[in-house]
Design an enzyme around this catalytic site. Sequence first.
Site, PDB file in Angstrom:
ATOM      1  N   HIS A 234      -1.269  16.118 -28.763  1.00 30.97           N
ATOM      2  CA  HIS A 234      -0.273  16.150 -29.856  1.00 30.97           C
ATOM      3  C   HIS A 234       0.854  17.092 -29.440  1.00 30.97           C
ATOM      4  O   HIS A 234       0.677  18.307 -29.416  1.00 30.97           O
ATOM      5  CB  HIS A 234      -0.904  16.645 -31.162  1.00 30.97           C
ATOM      6  CG  HIS A 234       0.050  16.659 -32.314  1.00 30.97           C
ATOM      7  ND1 HIS A 234      -0.233  16.072 -33.516  1.00 30.97           N
ATOM      8  CD2 HIS A 234       1.284  17.176 -32.454  1.00 30.97           C
ATOM      9  CE1 HIS A 234       0.775  16.240 -34.344  1.00 30.97           C
ATOM     10  NE2 HIS A 234       1.727  16.922 -33.719  1.00 30.97           N
TER      11      HIS A 234
ATOM     12  N   HIS B 137       5.344  17.759 -29.382  1.00 35.35           N
ATOM     13  CA  HIS B 137       6.740  17.423 -29.713  1.00 35.35           C
ATOM     14  C   HIS B 137       7.614  17.796 -28.520  1.00 35.35           C
ATOM     15  O   HIS B 137       7.660  18.971 -28.131  1.00 35.35           O
ATOM     16  CB  HIS B 137       7.208  18.199 -30.944  1.00 35.35           C
ATOM     17  CG  HIS B 137       6.432  17.838 -32.171  1.00 35.35           C
ATOM     18  ND1 HIS B 137       6.821  16.826 -33.023  1.00 35.35           N
ATOM     19  CD2 HIS B 137       5.265  18.325 -32.666  1.00 35.35           C
ATOM     20  CE1 HIS B 137       5.930  16.723 -34.004  1.00 35.35           C
ATOM     21  NE2 HIS B 137       4.976  17.620 -33.814  1.00 35.35           N
TER      22      HIS B 137
ATOM     23  N   LYS C 299       1.585   6.756 -35.312  1.00 35.18           N
ATOM     24  CA  LYS C 299       1.540   8.002 -36.070  1.00 35.18           C
ATOM     25  C   LYS C 299       1.876   7.755 -37.529  1.00 35.18           C
ATOM     26  O   LYS C 299       2.926   7.190 -37.845  1.00 35.18           O
ATOM     27  CB  LYS C 299       2.551   8.993 -35.467  1.00 35.18           C
ATOM     28  CG  LYS C 299       2.723  10.296 -36.244  1.00 35.18           C
ATOM     29  CD  LYS C 299       1.470  11.148 -36.185  1.00 35.18           C
ATOM     30  CE  LYS C 299       1.583  12.371 -37.087  1.00 35.18           C
ATOM     31  NZ  LYS C 299       1.903  13.587 -36.403  1.00 35.18           N
TER      32      LYS C 299
ATOM     33  N   HIS D 271      -0.971  12.684 -39.836  1.00 34.60           N
ATOM     34  CA  HIS D 271      -0.604  13.988 -40.404  1.00 34.60           C
ATOM     35  C   HIS D 271      -1.264  14.043 -41.779  1.00 34.60           C
ATOM     36  O   HIS D 271      -0.820  13.378 -42.712  1.00 34.60           O
ATOM     37  CB  HIS D 271       0.914  14.151 -40.512  1.00 34.60           C
ATOM     38  CG  HIS D 271       1.304  15.502 -41.031  1.00 34.60           C
ATOM     39  ND1 HIS D 271       1.884  16.472 -40.247  1.00 34.60           N
ATOM     40  CD2 HIS D 271       1.144  16.069 -42.259  1.00 34.60           C
ATOM     41  CE1 HIS D 271       2.069  17.571 -40.966  1.00 34.60           C
ATOM     42  NE2 HIS D 271       1.633  17.356 -42.193  1.00 34.60           N
TER      43      HIS D 271
ATOM     44  N   HIS E 124      -4.065  18.197 -35.953  1.00 34.50           N
ATOM     45  CA  HIS E 124      -3.890  19.623 -36.281  1.00 34.50           C
ATOM     46  C   HIS E 124      -4.651  20.020 -37.535  1.00 34.50           C
ATOM     47  O   HIS E 124      -4.070  20.456 -38.524  1.00 34.50           O
ATOM     48  CB  HIS E 124      -2.408  20.007 -36.381  1.00 34.50           C
ATOM     49  CG  HIS E 124      -1.501  19.034 -37.085  1.00 34.50           C
ATOM     50  ND1 HIS E 124      -1.780  18.519 -38.322  1.00 34.50           N
ATOM     51  CD2 HIS E 124      -0.321  18.491 -36.710  1.00 34.50           C
ATOM     52  CE1 HIS E 124      -0.808  17.705 -38.671  1.00 34.50           C
ATOM     53  NE2 HIS E 124       0.085  17.662 -37.706  1.00 34.50           N
TER      54      HIS E 124
ATOM     55  N   ASP F  21       0.367  20.642 -30.796  1.00 33.14           N
ATOM     56  CA  ASP F  21       1.454  20.563 -31.782  1.00 33.14           C
ATOM     57  C   ASP F  21       2.572  21.540 -31.422  1.00 33.14           C
ATOM     58  O   ASP F  21       3.261  22.059 -32.309  1.00 33.14           O
ATOM     59  CB  ASP F  21       0.951  20.816 -33.207  1.00 33.14           C
ATOM     60  CG  ASP F  21       1.929  20.308 -34.265  1.00 33.14           C
ATOM     61  OD1 ASP F  21       2.863  19.569 -33.920  1.00 33.14           O
ATOM     62  OD2 ASP F  21       1.748  20.663 -35.444  1.00 33.14           O
TER      63      ASP F  21
HETATM   64  O1  DOR Z   1       4.915  22.533 -37.824  1.00 33.84           O
HETATM   65  C1  DOR Z   1       5.185  21.360 -37.605  1.00 33.84           C
HETATM   66  N1  DOR Z   1       6.243  21.012 -36.852  1.00 33.84           N
HETATM   67  N2  DOR Z   1       4.420  20.414 -38.136  1.00 33.84           N
HETATM   68  C2  DOR Z   1       4.729  19.110 -38.062  1.00 33.84           C
HETATM   69  O2  DOR Z   1       4.013  18.311 -38.588  1.00 33.84           O
HETATM   70  C3  DOR Z   1       5.996  18.686 -37.402  1.00 33.84           C
HETATM   71  C4  DOR Z   1       6.442  19.670 -36.442  1.00 33.84           C
HETATM   72  C5  DOR Z   1       7.868  19.462 -35.980  1.00 33.84           C
HETATM   73  O3  DOR Z   1       8.245  18.335 -35.678  1.00 33.84           O
HETATM   74  O4  DOR Z   1       8.606  20.454 -35.897  1.00 33.84           O
HETATM   75 ZN    ZN Z   2       3.187  17.771 -34.874  1.00 31.87          ZN
END
Ligand code: DOR
Ligand code: ZN
Length: 345
Positions: free
Chosen positions: A14, A16, A100, A137, A175, A248
């Site tokens: 997971h 970003h 997702k 999520h 998460h 995450d």
């Molecule tokens: O803390 C987070 N940041 N939780 C999420 O679900 C998305 C993520 C983000 O894209 O910044």
């Molecule tokens: Zn995330």
Amino acid sequence: MTETLTLRRPDDWHLHLRDGAVLRAVLPETARHFARAIVMPNLVPPVMTAADARAYRDRILAALPADMSFEPLMTLYLTEDTDPDDVVSAHAEGLVTAVKLYPAGATTNSASGVRDFGRVSGVLERMAEAGVPLCVHGEVTDPDIDIFDREAVFIDRVLDPIRRATPGLRVIMEHVTTADAVDYVTSAARDLGATITTHHLVINRNHILAGGIRPHYYCLPVAKREAHRRALRAAATSGDPRFFLGTDSAPHVDAAKETACGCAGIFTATNTLSILAHVFEEDGALDRLEGFASLHGPAFYGLAPNADTITLKKGAPTACPERIETADGPVTVFDPGFDLHWRVA
Ligand code: DOR
Ligand code: ZN
């Protein structure tokens, strides 16, 4: 005492990566240690179709430094208009690894997510038939539900009904932050897995709020009480193959975090493995770190573990950069609040 630890190369289930300048700056932080990652689709606009996923994958590979290798495992952002044929064919050709589900409004860039879960039942049934995993999520968005209860309520009101209505659907509860989620996963059959982040193994809600508000510890789902953190530690270090690493790691530039209404997200790509070695050693479970970081995830997704290895060495405290510079501004790296003695050799 163990001073050297060799593991199959880990993956991040997971992650970003964003786009543009932030993508270019953060991608090497992951690719340095991890072979693959499940890449989140919550861009603006989101990665909703196979064509979007192909274009985003190409941008990620173009941003990868020539001397690094990394395989992005792409995801599609589920909306009430998602075309099941597009999902199934993108998965069959290996372009997309998972879909997702964001409840609309649950987190960063989730406005296009799902409001009425009945409207995605058709696509979920097709995914179950075709073996396409669903990453979730797991928080309700009802303003009447306390933010610290939103994960537990989601399990009862949304996740469990979806799983009962869609036999065979492989689900990853992402998460997880509560003992409730750990209990739900351990009570379920093997078609349910969960990722755990690095930071939720380290912080509880006091870290965010006691003695001053600390925006770099704010993420969603928000960290809960200490008892929940302990339940996550026990799950991560248990050796149960249903629990695996999904950092995450979620970069936001400092200007977007240190403001009156700061973004949710904690950036841990840089020091995750040093922190995890510390955590697993503290809990007497160093021999289980490889399962959590390198073996359970591929097994759940039906993929082979990585062939090569990484080695961690323990020594004097290692320096970690406090922030990563990007052309859009600095991104602060997660501070676990303790010295890190393990480093990737
Ligand atoms: O803390 C987070 N940041 N939780 C999420 O679900 C998305 C993520 C983000 O894209 O910044
Ligand atoms: Zn995330």
